[in-house]
Write a protein that holds these residues in place. Structure first.
Motif, PDB file in Angstrom:
ATOM      1  N   LEU A 131     -50.574  -5.339  -7.180  1.00 44.41           N
ATOM      2  CA  LEU A 131     -50.238  -6.628  -7.790  1.00 44.41           C
ATOM      3  C   LEU A 131     -49.676  -7.645  -6.815  1.00 44.41           C
ATOM      4  N   SER A 200     -64.222  -7.597 -18.350  1.00 48.65           N
ATOM      5  CA  SER A 200     -63.347  -6.933 -17.381  1.00 48.65           C
ATOM      6  C   SER A 200     -64.124  -6.691 -16.097  1.00 48.65           C
ATOM      7  N   VAL A 210     -59.759  -5.795 -13.534  1.00 43.05           N
ATOM      8  CA  VAL A 210     -58.897  -6.825 -14.098  1.00 43.05           C
ATOM      9  C   VAL A 210     -59.637  -7.513 -15.233  1.00 43.05           C
ATOM     10  N   ASP A 211     -58.920  -7.830 -16.299  1.00 42.01           N
ATOM     11  CA  ASP A 211     -59.540  -8.452 -17.466  1.00 42.01           C
ATOM     12  C   ASP A 211     -59.900  -9.906 -17.182  1.00 42.01           C
ATOM     13  N   ASN A 218     -56.745 -14.601 -14.129  1.00 43.47           N
ATOM     14  CA  ASN A 218     -56.143 -13.412 -13.535  1.00 43.47           C
ATOM     15  C   ASN A 218     -56.600 -13.256 -12.094  1.00 43.47           C
ATOM     16  N   THR A 220     -56.854 -10.509  -8.560  1.00 44.19           N
ATOM     17  CA  THR A 220     -56.749  -9.221  -7.900  1.00 44.19           C
ATOM     18  C   THR A 220     -57.223  -9.399  -6.471  1.00 44.19           C
TER      19      THR A 220
END
Length: 284
Positions: A131, A200, A210-211, A218, A220
């Motif tokens: 994260l 996703s 990741v959604d 979002n 990543t």
């Protein structure tokens, strides 16, 4: 005609050896398949071979937990066997009236807590690694749509193209017409969102999932350490053609990536409504 005990034993021995060698062959085939990168294989076992630091940490965590849970299972099984043998009605015709044992009660409370704490430490370390996004060398944006992906490169000309499943290409149901192309040994930040419903974005060899949620961005990241094509799929049930929404990421050298960027800019600019540019055209 009755079979002698010797013949029966030999036949049993041959069957046992056949099963043993068959199991060994199956395990060997799984081990070989696991070494092939980026794509699942029939009869393979375990996780896909990781090509990013995050996936290597996930695999290490998985292996460590497998050892822990195996030891716990063997210990509990041993206790059950001891209890069945030593404390059955035949071995103890007069049952014990013991109701408490302070040491055992303290032990079966503290030991599980220590085990969970021992698991929690590397778990949190892995979560922070996933994260906590490092400084990115490249940013790409993935937009999930029913039922395909659109990719954009805001750092490299802000062009965008769609990526749909290619029925005529291999591997089946994983190959696409336009691959997401990234350079090797570079930190790639992936911004993910959805255009219609929740999707996703996941690539097992990279250790990312990741959604893609409409109205939300979002993020990543990954840093691929090997070149090649790595496949994933939409991992969220998103509608009728959810099973036909693959992800293909081609990892190339910096020189090939720069060449692909220049070619892609021209092709996408010439036909922005139907952005068609194949990374394979540059790599051939």
């Amino acid at each position: 005609m009755k079979m002698s005990m010797g013949q029966s034993g030999r036949r049993f021995g041959r069957r046992f050896l056949g099963l043993a060698f068959g199991g060994a062959a199956l395990a060997a085939s799984g081990a070989v398949s696991a070494e092939e990168l980026g794509v699942p294989h029939p009869w393979a076992y375990g996780l896909q071979t990781g090509v990013t630091p995050v996936m290597e940490s996930i695999a290490s965590m998985h292996s460590g937990l497998l050892i822990v849970i195996t030891l716990i299972t063997l210990f509990v099984t041993g206790l059950l066997v001891v209890a069945m043998l030593r404390f059955n009605a035949r071995a103890n015709p007069v049952p014990s009236k013991t109701t408490h044992n302070t040491m055992i009660e303290v032990a079966w409370t503290i030991i599980p807590v220590l085990i969970l704490v021992g698991i929690a430490v590397p778990s949190f370390r892995l979560l922070f690694q996933q994260l906590d996004l490092p400084k990115a060398d490249l940013t790409v944006k993935a937009v999930g749509k029913q039922w395909y992906w659109s990719y954009a490169y805001p750092d490299n000309g802000k062009f965008e193209f769609d990526s749909l499943m290619a029925h005529e290409k291999q591997p089946r149901m994983l190959a696409v017409d336009n691959e997401l192309v990234v350079p090797v040994n570079k930190v790639v930040r992936v911004q993910v969102t959805g255009a219609d419903v929740i999707h996703s974005f996941g690539v097992p060899a990279f250790g990312i999932k990741v959604d893609a949620i409409p109205g939300r961005l979002n993020e990543t990241w990954f840093k691929a350490t090997k070149t090649g094509v790595f496949y994933g799929q939409c991992s969220e049930l998103c509608g009728r053609d959810h099973a036909f929404m693959p992800i293909a990421v081609r990892v190339v050298s910096e020189q090939d990536f720069a060449a692909w960027i220049e070619t892609a800019k021209k092709k996408f600019a010439s036909n922005p409504a139907n952005a068609v540019a194949s990374a394979a055209d540059v790599m051939r």
